[in-house]
Motif scaffolding. Structure first.
Motif, PDB file in Angstrom:
ATOM      1  N   UNK A  43       0.816  -1.219   0.000  1.00 18.03           N
ATOM      2  CA  UNK A  43       0.000   0.000   0.000  1.00 18.03           C
ATOM      3  C   UNK A  43       0.849   1.268   0.000  1.00 18.03           C
ATOM      4  N   UNK A  44       2.009   1.209   0.621  1.00 21.18           N
ATOM      5  CA  UNK A  44       2.890   2.377   0.634  1.00 21.18           C
ATOM      6  C   UNK A  44       3.464   2.635  -0.748  1.00 21.18           C
ATOM      7  N   UNK A  45       4.021   1.605  -1.375  1.00 25.31           N
ATOM      8  CA  UNK A  45       4.600   1.779  -2.706  1.00 25.31           C
ATOM      9  C   UNK A  45       3.522   2.076  -3.744  1.00 25.31           C
ATOM     10  N   UNK A  46       2.285   1.682  -3.475  1.00 25.35           N
ATOM     11  CA  UNK A  46       1.187   2.021  -4.363  1.00 25.35           C
ATOM     12  C   UNK A  46       0.720   3.451  -4.212  1.00 25.35           C
ATOM     13  N   UNK A  47       1.202   4.139  -3.174  1.00 22.56           N
ATOM     14  CA  UNK A  47       0.857   5.539  -2.969  1.00 22.56           C
ATOM     15  C   UNK A  47      -0.495   5.768  -2.337  1.00 22.56           C
ATOM     16  N   UNK A  48      -1.085   4.720  -1.735  1.00 21.28           N
ATOM     17  CA  UNK A  48      -2.420   4.886  -1.159  1.00 21.28           C
ATOM     18  C   UNK A  48      -2.519   4.300   0.253  1.00 21.28           C
ATOM     19  N   UNK A  49      -1.419   4.353   1.002  1.00 21.62           N
ATOM     20  CA  UNK A  49      -1.436   3.864   2.379  1.00 21.62           C
ATOM     21  C   UNK A  49      -2.463   4.634   3.214  1.00 21.62           C
ATOM     22  N   UNK A  50      -2.623   5.932   2.935  1.00 20.28           N
ATOM     23  CA  UNK A  50      -3.555   6.757   3.709  1.00 20.28           C
ATOM     24  C   UNK A  50      -4.990   6.259   3.555  1.00 20.28           C
ATOM     25  N   UNK A  51      -5.338   5.789   2.362  1.00 21.70           N
ATOM     26  CA  UNK A  51      -6.682   5.276   2.120  1.00 21.70           C
ATOM     27  C   UNK A  51      -6.831   3.856   2.662  1.00 21.70           C
ATOM     28  N   UNK A  52      -5.749   3.080   2.604  1.00 24.31           N
ATOM     29  CA  UNK A  52      -5.794   1.703   3.104  1.00 24.31           C
ATOM     30  C   UNK A  52      -6.019   1.678   4.613  1.00 24.31           C
ATOM     31  N   UNK A  53      -5.333   2.559   5.347  1.00 26.69           N
ATOM     32  CA  UNK A  53      -5.530   2.591   6.804  1.00 26.69           C
ATOM     33  C   UNK A  53      -6.918   3.122   7.156  1.00 26.69           C
ATOM     34  N   UNK A  54      -7.403   4.077   6.384  1.00 31.41           N
ATOM     35  CA  UNK A  54      -8.762   4.592   6.601  1.00 31.41           C
ATOM     36  C   UNK A  54      -9.784   3.468   6.433  1.00 31.41           C
ATOM     37  N   UNK A  55      -9.653   2.710   5.349  1.00 32.17           N
ATOM     38  CA  UNK A  55     -10.566   1.600   5.082  1.00 32.17           C
ATOM     39  C   UNK A  55     -10.456   0.524   6.156  1.00 32.17           C
ATOM     40  N   UNK A  56      -9.218   0.236   6.584  1.00 31.70           N
ATOM     41  CA  UNK A  56      -9.003  -0.796   7.598  1.00 31.70           C
ATOM     42  C   UNK A  56      -9.672  -0.416   8.918  1.00 31.70           C
ATOM     43  N   UNK A  57      -9.569   0.864   9.290  1.00 34.86           N
ATOM     44  CA  UNK A  57     -10.201   1.313  10.540  1.00 34.86           C
ATOM     45  C   UNK A  57     -11.720   1.237  10.445  1.00 34.86           C
ATOM     46  N   UNK A  58     -12.273   1.543   9.273  1.00 34.27           N
ATOM     47  CA  UNK A  58     -13.722   1.435   9.104  1.00 34.27           C
ATOM     48  C   UNK A  58     -14.182  -0.025   9.175  1.00 34.27           C
ATOM     49  N   UNK A  59     -13.342  -0.925   8.694  1.00 30.98           N
ATOM     50  CA  UNK A  59     -13.736  -2.337   8.640  1.00 30.98           C
ATOM     51  C   UNK A  59     -13.488  -3.066   9.958  1.00 30.98           C
ATOM     52  N   UNK A  60     -12.327  -2.801  10.597  1.00 30.49           N
ATOM     53  CA  UNK A  60     -11.928  -3.602  11.750  1.00 30.49           C
ATOM     54  C   UNK A  60     -12.086  -2.898  13.096  1.00 30.49           C
ATOM     55  N   UNK A  61     -12.252  -1.572  13.077  1.00 32.01           N
ATOM     56  CA  UNK A  61     -12.405  -0.869  14.345  1.00 32.01           C
ATOM     57  C   UNK A  61     -11.369   0.224  14.521  1.00 32.01           C
ATOM     58  N   UNK A  62     -11.419   0.894  15.662  1.00 31.49           N
ATOM     59  CA  UNK A  62     -10.582   2.076  15.885  1.00 31.49           C
ATOM     60  C   UNK A  62      -9.132   1.744  16.223  1.00 31.49           C
ATOM     61  N   UNK A  63      -8.816   0.476  16.479  1.00 27.58           N
ATOM     62  CA  UNK A  63      -7.424   0.042  16.634  1.00 27.58           C
ATOM     63  C   UNK A  63      -7.222  -1.177  15.748  1.00 27.58           C
TER      64      UNK A  63
END
Length: 518
Positions: A60-80
């Motif tokens: 996700x970092x080398x793809x340039x979209x780590x910021x969106x990946x972590x946002x999506x992960x928090x929405x899916x899995x929770x606040x931690x």
């Protein structure tokens, strides 16, 4: 021959057994350590496989979209959320304020090793020792606050007028002459000239010359894949900073790129120290007057270029893109600015900061632009102190690294409403109106305190916050009081990737003069 074979064969067999044994030991050790690493955070949810390797982070970092990946992960899995073998990320504003508080026992993580410009010396961002960081920060704060700089606003006004002159000279489209401009690139010229004028008292002249001087932008963008890789594997940064590889790093002897800025910084600081007025009332003078050494002053002026120019450029580009993509918001801001101009409520040259703060929709637009696309979107990990902690209901062992999903924080529907993913400046005016009707309303306070996390918080709050807001207050007013802007290609308006900070280009825009007043 038979005797020789009998002598050699057992020896070869022994070595083969030794090599095989060592290989099995290494495999067993790596397997055991991987399982142990997975096991210590197994109770915290996250994407598949993140407990065993950093592949998810790297991809996700080398793809340039780590910021969106972590946002999506928090929405899916929770606040931690777990995103790596020893890496967590959170989008909880209360947790972040606790981690970043002035007296927090949390320390900066290994990631910060990768942002040293001088391998032998830390700067304000890379410094992981809280005591030394607080001492350096205290010396620099007056310079950023403008208390020691009488001409800060005037210097910024001059650069903005030069930027408007560039548009006027080369990029105005008419019915008979179409001149699209890459607004992303030109805005970075402006912010580089502003920050070098403020930091060095020596502007580089990007805007006047309308070119990437010293190929700074090109080389910075070309080096981003390496920086992105180092952000995931920061221990490699120490290898690159070692004497063996140091000659591969930017140097004051370089004629282009960041090395040229190192050379200029050293020359400017040296000239200032040897002058008869080293404590001149500007940012550099303030730094020196409050005790920065020559080496510290050189390092911090370099830091200002990256931390000040790229982030402010991102804020301007993003806000302009969202305005051009939102006709109602664009027109409302343009009307507010042009009405204030016609009524004489803003200065005729460049709007004063105090005047801009009296334009309510402008302030809402600035806040919404920063919220919808925070300029700094790296996770900026901190380390759980000895004894561990309980975060979001999970027990987290000492040594774990916890980062921030800034895009996740700024899109919380519980704070900003069900349409938090939408650029809608009116939400800020609505919250203000609600507070006016009900003084006990917490909505605006909650929104503002969460929005402020864009500039971090506590012991790591951005010193350049007020300088950045000063520039934003002026830029949008001066552009919209003179010109109209429209996107050339709405289907693909720009190219944007995240590398902790954003690399953005190809925001091709049509610029026309507004009708002359009768």
């Amino acid at each position: 021959m038979i005797l020789d074979s009998l002598l050699v064969w057992p020896t070869g067999s022994i070595w083969a057994s030794v090599v095989l044994g060592l290989g099995l030991v290494i495999v067993a050790y790596k397997t055991a350590s991987t399982i142990a690493s997975w096991h210590r955070l197994r109770h915290i949810p996250g994407p598949p496989g993140v407990g065993f390797s950093k592949w998810w982070m790297l991809r996700n970092t080398l793809g340039g979209h780590m910021h969106l990946a972590t946002k999506t992960a928090c929405k899916k899995y929770g606040s931690l959320v777990r995103i790596g073998p020893n890496q967590l990320v959170t989008n909880d504003p209360d947790v972040l304020r606790t981690l970043w508080a002035v007296r927090s026992p949390y320390k900066k993580g290994p990631f910060y090793e990768a942002v040293r410009f001088n391998p032998a010396r830390d700067n304000l961002i890379s410094m992981r020792n809280d005591t030394l960081h607080a001492e350096l920060r205290a010396k620099m704060a007056p310079g950023y606050a403008g208390k020691d700089n009488e001409s800060l606003e005037a210097a910024m006004d001059k650069e903005i007028l030069i930027f408007c002159d560039l548009i006027e000279r080369k990029y105005i489209s008419t019915e008979n002459d179409y001149r699209p401009v890459d607004l992303a690139r030109k805005v970075q010229y402006l912010t580089l000239d502003v920050i070098t004028a403020l930091a060095f008292s020596k502007r580089f002249g990007y805007t006047e010359q309308d070119t990437d001087l010293y190929e700074y932008i090109k080389i910075t963008e070309d080096s981003m894949p390496v920086m992105m890789f180092l952000s995931i594997f920061p221990s490699l940064a120490l290898v690159l900073q070692s004497p063996l590889f140091r000659r591969l790093m930017p140097s004051e002897h370089d004629r282009v790129g960041f090395g040229k800025f190192i050379s200029v910084a050293r020359q400017v600081v040296g000239d200032r120290i040897s002058s008869d007025k080293p404590h001149r009332r500007d940012m550099l003078g303030s730094f020196l007057a409050h005790g920065l050494t020559r080496e510290e002053a050189e390092g911090e002026t370099l830091l200002q270029i990256i931390a000040g120019s790229d982030t402010t450029a991102t804020a301007i580009r993003t806000t302009m893109l969202y305005l051009m993509s939102s006709p109602a918001a664009y027109q409302r801001l343009a009307n507010e600015v042009r009405t204030a101009d016609a009524e004489g409520r803003i200065s005729p040259g460049v709007v004063a900061d105090a005047e801009a703060r009296e334009l309510p929709y402008l302030q809402a637009v600035i806040r919404e632009g920063l919220r919808i696309n925070p300029p700094v979107a790296g996770t900026m990990d901190v380390v759980v102190p000895e004894g561990g902690d309980v975060i979001c209901g999970y027990s987290v062992p000492a040594g774990t690294e916890i980062g921030c999903s800034e895009f996740g924080v700024q899109s919380l529907s519980s704070v900003f409403g069900s349409d938090a993913d939408v650029f809608r400046p009116e939400r800020w005016l609505e919250a203000e109106a609600e507070l006016a009707e009900d003084p006990e309303s917490e909505r605006l306070k909650r929104m503002t305190s969460t929005w402020n996390l864009i500039f971090k918080y506590g012991k790591w709050q951005c010193l350049g916050k007020e300088v950045a807001l000063l520039e934003l207050n002026k830029v949008f007013v001066e552009l919209l009081r003179r010109y109209d802007f429209s996107i050339v290609n709405p289907n693909k308006p720009w190219h944007s990737i995240n590398a902790g900070i954003f690399i953005q280009s190809d925001l091709f825009t049509k610029v026309t003069r507004i009708p002359t007043k009768a």
